[in-house]
Design a protein around this motif. Structure first.
Motif, mmCIF file in Angstrom:
data_model
loop_
_atom_site.group_PDB
_atom_site.id
_atom_site.type_symbol
_atom_site.label_atom_id
_atom_site.label_comp_id
_atom_site.label_asym_id
_atom_site.label_seq_id
_atom_site.Cartn_x
_atom_site.Cartn_y
_atom_site.Cartn_z
ATOM 1 N N THR A 146 -15.480 15.587 10.631
ATOM 2 C CA THR A 146 -14.215 16.318 11.549
ATOM 3 C C THR A 146 -15.126 17.064 12.440
ATOM 4 O OG1 THR A 146 -12.280 16.689 9.661
ATOM 5 C CG2 THR A 146 -12.652 18.128 12.162
ATOM 6 N N GLU A 147 -15.353 17.199 13.611
ATOM 7 C CA GLU A 147 -15.173 17.519 15.029
ATOM 8 C C GLU A 147 -14.892 18.672 15.675
ATOM 9 O OE1 GLU A 147 -19.144 17.782 18.202
ATOM 10 O OE2 GLU A 147 -18.034 15.578 17.790
ATOM 11 N N VAL A 148 -15.229 20.241 16.141
ATOM 12 C CA VAL A 148 -13.368 20.458 16.609
ATOM 13 C C VAL A 148 -14.561 22.085 17.826
ATOM 14 C CG1 VAL A 148 -11.933 20.613 15.280
ATOM 15 C CG2 VAL A 148 -13.873 22.520 15.365
ATOM 16 N N PHE A 149 -14.044 21.487 19.152
ATOM 17 C CA PHE A 149 -14.709 22.580 19.690
ATOM 18 C C PHE A 149 -14.193 23.809 20.323
ATOM 19 C CE2 PHE A 149 -15.847 18.362 20.694
ATOM 20 C CZ PHE A 149 -17.006 18.281 21.066
ATOM 21 N N TYR A 158 -3.956 21.075 8.182
ATOM 22 C CA TYR A 158 -5.037 21.940 8.183
ATOM 23 C C TYR A 158 -5.654 22.215 9.352
ATOM 24 C CZ TYR A 158 -5.398 19.803 3.181
ATOM 25 O OH TYR A 158 -5.397 19.592 2.360
ATOM 26 N N PHE A 159 -6.257 23.271 9.774
ATOM 27 C CA PHE A 159 -6.320 23.312 10.770
ATOM 28 C C PHE A 159 -7.738 24.551 11.125
ATOM 29 C CE2 PHE A 159 -6.916 27.045 14.566
ATOM 30 C CZ PHE A 159 -6.152 25.630 15.889
ATOM 31 N N LEU A 160 -8.955 23.705 12.036
ATOM 32 C CA LEU A 160 -10.373 24.604 12.247
ATOM 33 C C LEU A 160 -10.440 24.824 13.641
ATOM 34 C CD1 LEU A 160 -13.263 25.112 11.048
ATOM 35 C CD2 LEU A 160 -13.272 22.536 11.172
ATOM 36 N N THR A 161 -11.186 25.780 13.698
ATOM 37 C CA THR A 161 -11.635 26.428 15.257
ATOM 38 C C THR A 161 -12.475 27.542 15.139
ATOM 39 O OG1 THR A 161 -10.881 26.863 17.392
ATOM 40 C CG2 THR A 161 -9.995 28.775 15.287
ATOM 41 N N ILE A 162 -12.835 27.316 16.337
ATOM 42 C CA ILE A 162 -13.774 27.864 16.713
ATOM 43 C C ILE A 162 -14.388 29.007 17.517
ATOM 44 C CG2 ILE A 162 -15.434 26.461 17.530
ATOM 45 C CD1 ILE A 162 -18.023 26.434 16.250
ATOM 46 N N SER A 163 -14.930 29.741 17.375
ATOM 47 C CA SER A 163 -15.123 30.884 18.489
ATOM 48 C C SER A 163 -15.563 30.274 20.027
ATOM 49 C CB SER A 163 -15.173 32.233 18.196
ATOM 50 O OG SER A 163 -16.454 32.446 18.114
ATOM 51 N N VAL A 211 -23.457 23.700 12.812
ATOM 52 C CA VAL A 211 -22.552 24.231 14.608
ATOM 53 C C VAL A 211 -23.822 24.267 15.432
ATOM 54 C CG1 VAL A 211 -21.915 26.834 15.756
ATOM 55 C CG2 VAL A 211 -20.840 26.671 13.387
ATOM 56 N N TYR A 212 -22.837 23.666 16.453
ATOM 57 C CA TYR A 212 -23.809 22.866 17.557
ATOM 58 C C TYR A 212 -23.528 24.279 19.112
ATOM 59 C CZ TYR A 212 -25.027 18.941 15.287
ATOM 60 O OH TYR A 212 -24.706 17.963 14.284
ATOM 61 N N LYS A 213 -25.089 24.852 19.645
ATOM 62 C CA LYS A 213 -24.262 24.655 20.979
ATOM 63 C C LYS A 213 -24.706 23.572 21.805
ATOM 64 C CE LYS A 213 -25.307 28.356 24.462
ATOM 65 N NZ LYS A 213 -26.298 29.456 24.712
ATOM 66 N N LYS A 220 -18.109 25.259 25.196
ATOM 67 C CA LYS A 220 -19.429 25.386 24.551
ATOM 68 C C LYS A 220 -20.664 25.149 23.372
ATOM 69 C CE LYS A 220 -19.971 28.843 28.713
ATOM 70 N NZ LYS A 220 -19.906 29.506 29.899
ATOM 71 N N PHE A 221 -18.997 25.541 21.901
ATOM 72 C CA PHE A 221 -19.406 24.944 20.885
ATOM 73 C C PHE A 221 -18.821 24.369 20.430
ATOM 74 C CE2 PHE A 221 -21.307 29.146 23.297
ATOM 75 C CZ PHE A 221 -22.340 29.318 21.719
#
Length: 468
Positions: free
Chosen positions: A30-33, A81-86, A59-61, A38-39
Motif C-alpha cells: 500500500t502507498e499513500v501520499f 482501514y485508513f492510512l495517511t501521512i502529514s 517514508v519517502y520525500k 510531497k511525502f
C-alpha cells in the motif's frame, strides 16, 4: 495470530479489541501520499493475515527514503482501514475498525518520526461508548444504501432514494485534508484530529461540517499485491544438499520424521517443533519463534535454520521476505517398540493430568463454574450489560445457536469442556458427553435465566439428576 479465530459477534460480546482476521493469497503493498503530494508512505506485509504488523513501511520525500518503520499498515480496499501521512512526512496515522490482538495497539495509532507516539481506542477517539452501545470507529451504511443485485465490482449502484449525504458517507467516512483527519463514526459524529499537534481538535455532528466535507475527496491508496507462497517449513529445500529440511533434521537428531502418515500419530509418541519466521529472497531464515519437545535439542534446530541457505525461488519478486509458521508433522523415536512404549507412558501422564483438572477451580487462570447456576453468574461478569441485553432480547431460545462458534467456543475451550474440568464432570454425571451439547445447554438456559427464570439451574438438575 497462537491465533484463535473467533466470531466477530463474540469478540464484541466480551469487549475484546476486535479483528476480522483471515488469510488471503494476495498480500497488499500500500502507498499513500500527503495532502500536498510531497511525502508518501509505502507499506509491505510479510504474511497472509489481515490485519497484521509483520512487514515494513518506508517514508519517502519524492523518491528519497526518509525513514522506515518496522511494521506494516494493512489497507484492504474491501475493509475499513485508513492510512495517511502529514504534509511534512513526520506523522503517520493509521485508523482501523479492527485491531490485531497481538499488536498491543488500539484502533487509532499515531507515529511520529518512525516511533509510536499515541494510541486511541474507538471509545477514546470517537463519540461511541462501546460499554453501552454497539459502535465502530467508522460509519458504515453499505447494507442500507447499496443495491447489491445491480452493483458490479467496478460500479456501485445505490438504492433508489439514497440521499447525497449517505452516498458521500459510503466512501468518505474518513479523510485527511491539510493535516486534519475527519473521521465519521457510527453515530455520525465527526472527530477532527490535528496531525501536526497530534491531538483531537473537537467532535461535531456530521451535518455541521457536511457542506465543507462534500467539496473534498478522500485520497485513495495505491494498492499493489503479491501472491503469498504457501509452503510447509519441513518442505524447505537446502541449497547445498538439495534435500528437504525434514531430512536434514532427521540426520542431525537421529529421529524419524512423521509427515502425512496419520497412523504414526496414533501408534507412536510424536515430538513436536514449533517454528515460525521469515524466509528472505537470499534464502536465509530469520527465526521469530522456536520451541521443541524436550526430546529434541533446540540448539541443533536453531543451528540448522541459521547456518543453511534455502531455496527461495518460489517467493514473489515483489517482496524481500515472507513469513512462514506451519511446521507440518513431527518426529519420533526411530525404534518402533520404544516409540510405542513412549506413547503409553505419555497417555498415562495425560490421564493423571486430566484427573487433576477435574478438581481445579481455575484452569489457565480462568475460573471454572461448579454448576449451571454458577455459569450464569460468571457470564454476567464476563459480558457487558449491553451484550447481556442483546441475548435477553433474542426472539427465541434457538437464536442462541448464533453464538455457538463465538461465545460457545470460548466456553468449551476455557471452561474445560474438551480437556476435562469440574464443569465437564457436572454434565457427564447427568448423561451429557458432547462438549458442543454442553455449551448449547449453558447458552440456552442462560437465555431463559436472563428472561426471568431464576430457577433455570435447579430445574435443569431436577430434570437431569445424577446418574449412578
Amino acid at each position: 495470530m497462537t491465533r484463535i479465530t473467533l466470531t466477530f459477534a463474540f469478540l464484541l460480546l466480551l469487549g475484546i479489541p476486535t479483528f476480522s482476521q483471515f488469510s488471503t493469497s494476495r498480500v497488499p503493498i500500500t502507498e499513500v501520499f500527503s495532502s500536498n503530494g510531497k511525502f508518501s508512505v509505502k507499506s509491505y506485509s510479510y504474511d497472509d493475515e489481515c490485519p497484521t504488523t509483520r512487514g515494513r513501511s518506508i517514508v519517502y520525500k519524492a523518491d528519497k527514503v526518509m525513514y522506515e518503520i518496522n511494521r506494516s499498515f494493512d489497507v484492504y480496499t474491501f475493509d475499513r482501514y485508513f492510512l495517511t501521512i502529514s504534509n511534512d512526512g513526520s506523522t503517520i496515522a493509521y485508523l482501523a475498525n479492527a485491531t490485531y490482538h497481538d499488536d498491543g495497539f488500539k484502533n487509532v495509532i499515531i507515529y511520529k518520526d518512525g516511533k509510536r507516539a499515541e494510541t486511541y481506542s474507538t471509545k477514546e477517539f470517537s463519540s461511541c461508548n462501546s460499554d453501552v452501545e454497539k459502535c465502530n470507529l467508522f460509519y458504515d451504511n453499505s447494507s442500507m444504501v447499496i443495491d447489491y443485485q445491480k452493483s458490479k465490482p467496478e460500479l456501485v449502484v445505490f438504492k433508489e432514494g439514497t440521499s447525497d449525504e449517505e452516498k458521500f458517507l459510503n466512501e468518505q467516512y474518513v479523510l485527511n485534508y491539510n493535516d486534519v483527519v475527519y473521521c465519521v463514526d457510527t453515530k455520525k459524529m465527526v472527530t477532527l484530529y490535528d496531525l501536526k499537534k497530534r491531538e483531537i481538535i473537537k467532535k461535531v455532528p456530521f451535518r455541521s461540517v457536511y457542506e465543507k466535507l462534500k467539496k473534498l475527496k478522500r485520497e485513495m491508496p495505491k494498492t499493489d499485491f503479491f501472491e503469498y507462497a504457501y509452503k510447509y517449513i519441513p518442505d524447505f529445500v537446502i541449497k547445498k544438499t538439495n534435500k528437504k529440511l525434514a531430512v536434514e533434521i532427521e540426520n542431525k537428531t537421529g529421529l524419524k520424521y512423521v509427515g502425512t502418515n496419520t497412523s504414526d500419530f496414533y501408534n507412536y509418541k510424536i515430538y513436536r517443533i514449533v517454528l515460525a519466521g521469515y524466509l528472505t529472497k537470499s534464502g536465509n531464515f530469520e527465526i521469530d519463534t522456536l520451541s521443541c519437545a524436550k526430546e529434541i535439542d533446540e540448539n541443533k534446530i536453531r543451528a540448522i535454520m541459521t547456518t543453511n541457505t534455502f531455496d527461495a525461488s518460489f517467493l514473489s519478486e515483489k517482496t524481500e521476505k515472507q513469513y512462514f509458521k506451519f511446521f507440518l508433522g513431527g518426529f519420533r523415536n526411530p525404534v518402533d517398540s520404544l516409540a510405542k512404549q513412549e506413547l503409553l507412558i505419555e497417555k498415562e501422564e495425560q490421564k493423571k493430568e486430566r484427573a487433576k483438572r477435574l478438581t481445579l477451580d481455575s484452569i489457565n487462570h480462568v475460573y471454572i463454574p461448579v454448576n449451571l447456576n454458577d455459569c450464569f453468574l460468571q457470564l454476567n461478569k464476563i459480558l457487558k450489560p449491553i451484550d447481556r441485553e442483546m441475548i435477553k432480547n433474542f426472539k427465541e431460545r434457538s437464536d442462541v445457536l448464533s453464538l455457538h462458534h463465538g461465545l460457545g467456543m470460548w466456553i468449551r475451550n476455557n471452561w474445560g469442556l474438551w480437556g476435562g474440568s469440574r464443569l465437564q464432570t457436572y454434565f457427564v454425571q447427568r448423561g451429557f458427553s458432547e462438549p458442543d451439547g454442553m455449551s448449547s445447554i449453558i447458552l440456552g438456559e442462560y437465555y431463559g435465566w436472563l428472561k426471568g427464570n431464576q430457577e433455570a439451574g435447579p430445574k435443569f438438575e431436577l430434570k437431569h439428576p445424577l446418574k449412578n
